[in-house]
Design a protein around this motif. Structure first.
Motif, PDB file in Angstrom:
ATOM      1  N   LEU A  22       0.832  -1.208   0.000  1.00  0.00           N
ATOM      2  CA  LEU A  22       0.000   0.000   0.000  1.00  0.00           C
ATOM      3  C   LEU A  22       0.868   1.260   0.000  1.00  0.00           C
ATOM      4  O   LEU A  22       0.635   2.195  -0.777  1.00  0.00           O
ATOM      5  N   THR A  23       1.894   1.260   0.856  1.00  0.00           N
ATOM      6  CA  THR A  23       2.766   2.430   0.961  1.00  0.00           C
ATOM      7  C   THR A  23       3.452   2.714  -0.370  1.00  0.00           C
ATOM      8  O   THR A  23       3.611   3.882  -0.760  1.00  0.00           O
ATOM      9  N   ALA A  24       3.849   1.652  -1.064  1.00  0.00           N
ATOM     10  CA  ALA A  24       4.517   1.847  -2.354  1.00  0.00           C
ATOM     11  C   ALA A  24       3.602   2.555  -3.346  1.00  0.00           C
ATOM     12  O   ALA A  24       4.065   3.348  -4.170  1.00  0.00           O
TER      13      ALA A  24
ATOM     14  N   PHE B  83      -6.441  -0.739   6.896  1.00  0.00           N
ATOM     15  CA  PHE B  83      -5.136  -0.091   6.754  1.00  0.00           C
ATOM     16  C   PHE B  83      -5.133   1.189   7.584  1.00  0.00           C
ATOM     17  O   PHE B  83      -5.219   2.293   7.036  1.00  0.00           O
ATOM     18  N   PRO B  84      -5.052   1.080   8.887  1.00  0.00           N
ATOM     19  CA  PRO B  84      -5.087   2.295   9.719  1.00  0.00           C
ATOM     20  C   PRO B  84      -3.819   3.121   9.529  1.00  0.00           C
ATOM     21  O   PRO B  84      -2.780   2.587   9.142  1.00  0.00           O
ATOM     22  N   PRO B  85      -3.912   4.434   9.776  1.00  0.00           N
ATOM     23  CA  PRO B  85      -2.704   5.266   9.703  1.00  0.00           C
ATOM     24  C   PRO B  85      -1.624   4.729  10.626  1.00  0.00           C
ATOM     25  O   PRO B  85      -1.920   4.207  11.696  1.00  0.00           O
ATOM     26  N   HIS B  86      -0.383   4.836  10.170  1.00  0.00           N
ATOM     27  CA  HIS B  86       0.739   4.256  10.900  1.00  0.00           C
ATOM     28  C   HIS B  86       1.735   5.363  11.240  1.00  0.00           C
ATOM     29  O   HIS B  86       1.931   6.289  10.447  1.00  0.00           O
ATOM     30  N   SER B  90       4.648   8.398   5.629  1.00  0.00           N
ATOM     31  CA  SER B  90       5.316   9.633   5.190  1.00  0.00           C
ATOM     32  C   SER B  90       4.415  10.833   5.495  1.00  0.00           C
ATOM     33  O   SER B  90       3.210  10.692   5.721  1.00  0.00           O
ATOM     34  N   ALA B  91       5.036  12.010   5.468  1.00  0.00           N
ATOM     35  CA  ALA B  91       4.262  13.238   5.710  1.00  0.00           C
ATOM     36  C   ALA B  91       3.166  13.395   4.659  1.00  0.00           C
ATOM     37  O   ALA B  91       2.048  13.813   4.980  1.00  0.00           O
ATOM     38  N   GLU B  92       3.482  13.007   3.416  1.00  0.00           N
ATOM     39  CA  GLU B  92       2.484  13.127   2.351  1.00  0.00           C
ATOM     40  C   GLU B  92       1.311  12.191   2.612  1.00  0.00           C
ATOM     41  O   GLU B  92       0.147  12.562   2.429  1.00  0.00           O
ATOM     42  N   ALA B  93       1.621  10.962   3.041  1.00  0.00           N
ATOM     43  CA  ALA B  93       0.547  10.002   3.332  1.00  0.00           C
ATOM     44  C   ALA B  93      -0.330  10.514   4.468  1.00  0.00           C
ATOM     45  O   ALA B  93      -1.557  10.354   4.436  1.00  0.00           O
ATOM     46  N   PRO B 117      -5.543   8.578  14.964  1.00  0.00           N
ATOM     47  CA  PRO B 117      -4.912   9.049  16.189  1.00  0.00           C
ATOM     48  C   PRO B 117      -5.485  10.391  16.623  1.00  0.00           C
ATOM     49  O   PRO B 117      -5.759  11.252  15.791  1.00  0.00           O
ATOM     50  N   ALA B 118      -5.644  10.540  17.920  1.00  0.00           N
ATOM     51  CA  ALA B 118      -6.257  11.765  18.418  1.00  0.00           C
ATOM     52  C   ALA B 118      -5.280  12.924  18.460  1.00  0.00           C
ATOM     53  O   ALA B 118      -5.666  14.059  18.645  1.00  0.00           O
ATOM     54  N   ASP B 119      -3.981  12.631  18.365  1.00  0.00           N
ATOM     55  CA  ASP B 119      -3.029  13.736  18.373  1.00  0.00           C
ATOM     56  C   ASP B 119      -1.963  13.487  17.317  1.00  0.00           C
ATOM     57  O   ASP B 119      -2.013  12.522  16.579  1.00  0.00           O
ATOM     58  N   GLY B 120      -1.009  14.400  17.239  1.00  0.00           N
ATOM     59  CA  GLY B 120       0.059  14.254  16.256  1.00  0.00           C
ATOM     60  C   GLY B 120      -0.300  14.929  14.956  1.00  0.00           C
ATOM     61  O   GLY B 120      -1.402  15.438  14.789  1.00  0.00           O
ATOM     62  N   PRO B 121       0.644  14.912  14.031  1.00  0.00           N
ATOM     63  CA  PRO B 121       0.451  15.657  12.796  1.00  0.00           C
ATOM     64  C   PRO B 121      -0.656  15.100  11.921  1.00  0.00           C
ATOM     65  O   PRO B 121      -1.158  15.798  11.059  1.00  0.00           O
TER      66      PRO B 121
END
Lengths: 65, 249
Positions: A22-24, B83-86, B90-93, B117-121
């Protein structure tokens, strides 16, 4: 996309390999190579030679028979 | 399944989904939703495709100024669960996720719950602004770096969506124009299409790109290949330029 999914069903969390795939796709970089045409002096010389050789010649006078 | 096969599987699913969104976007008479009930995703590849396209799924609804249909909301919710945010994203993702989440929340009344996530960028919420550190980092980008970054953020170039990157696209049209010209010369047409999409957005908001966008669009339509994802970028750029129904500001 062929199988329906009811809203009540929670999908399984993706693993490491799935996340990498997915990341790719999300972070797709620009094309790593360039095949743009570049200036080539040798090529230009060959082109000039070809043009000289293939330039039209003056018509010859027909020989009197 | 090998990693390469998995990626190819996902890429194919992305192309299929992009093609369907493209179909709805091109045929203005087609009924919503872009992702119909019959095609609701069930397998991981389809969910990955939903995740990859992210904000692009909203394109038809945004151009028509209509809310995203409920099946599409559910598909996005399922994709975000699979596919939850990880933290390593990357910043773009993270910005793409942030925009997807903001669009998902826009106009809903207690819609699908999205794990975020409740906090962070990458916090769930509005398109929001960038912090001072990020602004400073952005200001130092060369035109090449900016173009590469903005190309990866092309799904954010949508009508009715506003945030730091939309404003930066308007401020840095010359850098993006140079980037698009460079991509055209490299024959990297997907990247060129993404940058032209940003330039079309900037032009729709009053900026003056240093490229003849209709001509570049024609060139890319002819030479850009048959990929649905690139065609979607070009169609969105064309719609932004044409100022058709629902065009922004």
């Amino acid at each position: 996309m062929s199988v329906q999914m009811t809203p009540a069903l929670s999908p399984v969390r993706a693993g490491v390999a799935e996340r990498a795939a997915l990341t790719a796709l999300v972070d797709e970089p620009e094309a790593p190579f360039s095949d743009a045409p570049v200036y080539s002096p040798q090529g230009a010389g060959a082109l000039l030679l070809g043009l000289l050789l293939s330039s039209p010649k003056l018509p010859k006078e027909p020989r009197p028979s | 399944m090998s990693n390469a096969a998995l990626r190819a599987d996902y890429a194919q699913a992305v192309e299929q989904l992009a093609g369907r969104v493209l179909g709805v976007l091109r045929d203005t008479q087609a009924p919503l939703p872009a992702v119909s009930d019959a095609d609701r995703p069930a397998d991981t590849a389809a969910l990955a495709a939903v995740r990859v396209l992210g904000p692009d799924l909203f394109a038809p609804a945004l151009f028509r100024r209509e809310p995203l249909p409920q099946p599409d909301r559910e598909a996005l919710g399922s994709a975000l669960q699979a596919f939850p945010p990880h933290p390593d994203d990357s910043a773009e993702a993270r910005w793409r996720d942030r925009t997807t989440a903001a669009l998902l929340a826009h106009g809903t009344n207690g819609g699908t719950a999205v794990p975020y996530p409740a906090d962070g960028p990458g916090a769930f919420g509005g398109a929001g602004g960038a912090d001072a550190g990020e602004e400073a980092e952005d200001a130092a980008l060369s035109w090449q770096e900016r173009s590469r970054r903005m190309a990866r953020l092309a799904p954010l170039a949508l009508p009715e969506v506003d945030g730091p990157f939309q404003q930066r696209a308007c401020r840095h049209v010359r850098a993006l124009s140079r980037g698009a010209a460079r991509s055209l010369m490299r024959r990297d047409y997907p990247t060129a299409a993404r940058l032209v999409r940003w330039l079309a957005l900037a032009r729709s908001r009053g900026a003056a790109p240093a490229l003849d966008l209709p001509t570049v669009l024609d060139h890319l339509r002819l030479w850009g290949g048959g990929g649905a994802r690139t065609a979607l970028d070009l169609t969105i750029a064309g719609r932004l330029l044409a100022g058709t129904e629902g065009a922004p500001r």
